[in-house]
Design an enzyme around this catalytic site. Sequence first.
Site, PDB file in Angstrom:
ATOM      1  N   ARG A  32       0.782  -1.221   0.000  1.00 39.91           N
ATOM      2  CA  ARG A  32       0.000   0.000   0.000  1.00 39.91           C
ATOM      3  C   ARG A  32       0.821   1.281   0.000  1.00 39.91           C
ATOM      4  O   ARG A  32       0.668   2.130  -0.870  1.00 39.91           O
ATOM      5  CB  ARG A  32      -0.942   0.014   1.229  1.00 39.91           C
ATOM      6  CG  ARG A  32      -1.943   1.150   1.176  1.00 39.91           C
ATOM      7  CD  ARG A  32      -2.755   1.260   2.466  1.00 39.91           C
ATOM      8  NE  ARG A  32      -3.401   0.010   2.823  1.00 39.91           N
ATOM      9  CZ  ARG A  32      -4.068  -0.170   3.962  1.00 39.91           C
ATOM     10  NH1 ARG A  32      -4.140   0.827   4.844  1.00 39.91           N
ATOM     11  NH2 ARG A  32      -4.646  -1.317   4.239  1.00 39.91           N
ATOM     12  N   HIS A  78      -8.469  -3.424  -7.538  1.00 35.85           N
ATOM     13  CA  HIS A  78      -8.246  -2.695  -6.280  1.00 35.85           C
ATOM     14  C   HIS A  78      -9.548  -2.595  -5.484  1.00 35.85           C
ATOM     15  O   HIS A  78     -10.273  -1.603  -5.578  1.00 35.85           O
ATOM     16  CB  HIS A  78      -7.708  -1.295  -6.615  1.00 35.85           C
ATOM     17  CG  HIS A  78      -7.005  -0.615  -5.480  1.00 35.85           C
ATOM     18  ND1 HIS A  78      -5.766  -1.000  -5.018  1.00 35.85           N
ATOM     19  CD2 HIS A  78      -7.371   0.427  -4.691  1.00 35.85           C
ATOM     20  CE1 HIS A  78      -5.392  -0.223  -4.029  1.00 35.85           C
ATOM     21  NE2 HIS A  78      -6.357   0.655  -3.798  1.00 35.85           N
ATOM     22  N   TYR A 122     -17.743  14.066 -13.605  1.00 36.30           N
ATOM     23  CA  TYR A 122     -17.590  15.259 -14.454  1.00 36.30           C
ATOM     24  C   TYR A 122     -16.242  15.315 -15.177  1.00 36.30           C
ATOM     25  O   TYR A 122     -16.115  15.986 -16.195  1.00 36.30           O
ATOM     26  CB  TYR A 122     -17.736  16.533 -13.611  1.00 36.30           C
ATOM     27  CG  TYR A 122     -19.068  16.657 -12.913  1.00 36.30           C
ATOM     28  CD1 TYR A 122     -20.259  16.683 -13.641  1.00 36.30           C
ATOM     29  CD2 TYR A 122     -19.144  16.766 -11.535  1.00 36.30           C
ATOM     30  CE1 TYR A 122     -21.483  16.798 -13.001  1.00 36.30           C
ATOM     31  CE2 TYR A 122     -20.359  16.884 -10.887  1.00 36.30           C
ATOM     32  CZ  TYR A 122     -21.529  16.889 -11.620  1.00 36.30           C
ATOM     33  OH  TYR A 122     -22.749  17.009 -10.987  1.00 36.30           O
TER      34      TYR A 122
END
Length: 872
Positions: A32, A78, A122
């Site tokens: 990670r 993931h 967006y």
Amino acid sequence: MTTSQERIIPTDLRNEMSRSYLEYAMSVIVGRALPDARDGLKPVHRRILYAMHELGLTHDRPFKKCARVVGEVLGKYHPHGDTAVYDALVRMAQDFSMRSPLVNGHGNFGSVDNDPPAAMRYTECRLQALTSSALLQDIESETVDFADNFDGSQQEPTVLPSRIPQLLLNGSSGIAVGMATNIPPHNLGELIDGVVAVIHNPEITDLQLMQYIHGPDFPTGAQILGMGAIKEAYTTGRGSITMRGVANIETIEHRGRPDREAIIITELPYQTNKAALIEKIAELVNEKRIEGIADIRDESDRDGMRIVIELKRDAYPRVVLNNLYKQTPLQANFGANMLALVNGEPQILTLKQFLNVFLDFRIESITRRTRYELRKAEERDHLLQGLLIALSHLDAIINLIRSASDTPTAKGELITTYMLSEVQADAILQMQLRRLTALEADKIRLEHEDLQTQIADLQDILARRERILEIIETEITQIKTSFATPRRTVITHAEGEIDERDLIANEKAIILLTQQGYIKRMPVNTFEAQSRATRGKAAAKVKDDDTIEHFLTCCDHDSVLFFSDRGVVYCLKAYQIPVSSRTSRGTPIVQLLPIPKEEKITSIVPVDEFTSEEYLVMLTKGGNIKKTELAAFSNIRANGLIAISLEEGDQLRWVRRARVEDSIIIGSRLGMAIHFRCTHEQLRPLGRATRGVKSMKLKKGDELVGMDILPAAILDTLNTEEPDIDDIETEDIETAVETTEVLETLENLEAVEVSSNASVGPWVLVITMGGYGKRVPVSQFRLQNRAGQGLMATKFKNRKTKDKLATLGIVNSDNEIMMVTNRGIIIRQAVNAISIQSRSATGVRVQRLDEDDAITGVAIVPPDTGDEEEAE
């Protein structure tokens, strides 16, 4: 009850907590928070880039919604929150976070004011061209290992086949359990130069690498104060690098009000929040901890950052600015902690170790790619060999297939009869009838021959490590050409920090370079002046088959430009050339400069300051001459810079510094010289990658031997009217120089006294290979037009010997000269010890030479400038 009791496993709580926490810690460290030292990516970034690659979101394809990419990453690779994936994607698209962004974002991706990005529904994204070229290329060629994803339904790469040291390029930061990493970003061009330097010199040190990789290069620009912290970070893996924003003091105008001074901030330290900085300054002003500020405005727009801090009329701008540096994030520290995963283990790495890990990985990737290409080529060639067998027994094979009862029978008979493999037999059975034409058969034969060549080349690559290193260098050089950008962050010296040059006295030095490439630096005072016609001292322990080839004097702080016969220029500081004793051989120049084996240094020029008012005049073996601004060479890359474009077979031989008002004198081996002005009319300025124009018309069998520059201030004071001696030196000498009549005339003229102003310098110093020399007044070399035949510069002592002109140059009465022979003997003597004679004289003996020895180089020692130079 009994069954449930049997399932209870008694365990020690202390051991269980310890084991579970260690597993969690290792999971965070490896999976990670820490980047891999090979491709510089954490798992989430690697998964995003690979998912975008699979979606076909290359730089030349349309954008796709970020929500589509995030969904792909979450569903396949993931299984975490969408915020974590989107935040990582956004950061890879921010040009103020990444030195070379890996994702091309379309829409609102946040700002340096810490404004949040728009929602993922967006915004749109695709891969940058650099990402496709440098991180994902060849991923289908078995260059890296793949592993199962979280549910075993997909395969994902464990590392990307990076062609660049991406970890140093864009940096990384992360907090794991019990450890953290914070690696600053760097300049792509400098990193590639560093990798090439490691390829050429595997023994290079971290400090030597800093000649190529000067320090971090932050995307927001700004300044780094001092080299000490950078050296510490590169050599130990840890260091606190001081960053400072760029601020200037300007006077701003107000309508109807007096002008005021203001501090204009145009660049901020890396990761500094602009809005928070302005808020912090306003807070300090309100608390009266900073005095003298009248107003703060943010005038930043799409053209760049501009924070205006207007000052009160009685304020001292420099004091206010120093307070801002001291009390606000306008000056901040970057705590470098160079920690990364190497073979799955966290390690603190130095600069050299980073590049070595990358280079080892790149060698492995190319080896695996080559094996894959070799296997594919051999499989295809095996199939083609089967088709060629079929074509050579075409009628028999057609009859065999027609008589077979079914496909398996035909296949079995083909294998048995013609010793084919199953793959070859299948290919023959699937062959279309149009492949039986003569044209198609020729295509198969040509493809087979091409594959044979390709297979041999691939096998050669696998057999020779140097081929792999050449491929690495070629690929990263192409990336540098396409994607490298100029450095943004300026590295300045911190207050009180000692520059490396400050520790070295700026003394005069001699630099020698032998034909076989050994270079050395010696103080000028190693050689005291000697009388004329003495033997001189040995300057270097030269091998029997080696000779001294280049020889110059300079100061230790000068930049020394090395020009090669291929027209490439390299640069070293004079003090970087190791000091050697008079009798030592010196250091191989290939240890100091990345010069290819086939390249040879032909000219060396010392430069104290790079200015556009001065030019470098270059002369080639073939007689082409050009001048280029000295400023064009102020930033020479570690692997050199093109100085001149050459015709086929030509070589760059001489380079000198000159101003536009100066004049140029050029000599030839048979004793001719031409003198012309350096004006734009005679010699117009050209860029680096140009060829130049013709310098001098040479007789058959003649060649150029030297060039020097006559300063304008001296040229204007000379009477350049040609004396009567020139009346006989036109084309008559050019065409009949061997005739008795002309030679007798010249012998009579040898005794003619030179003009009355001959005792005032400068002079043209003429030295022959046989050890004779003289000073000729410059006024005897009238100014001519470029590309003429020139005038005779000297008569040789004995026409029957092989004596020829060694060099010619401009000297003054306070100069000394140092001459070197091909056996390495050096003599230093005052110019005044050499007599003044006319152009037609033979000169006096300047150095007594052993048999078979000859003068090969002459360097002019400038006069001592006194205490000022010492202080400088």
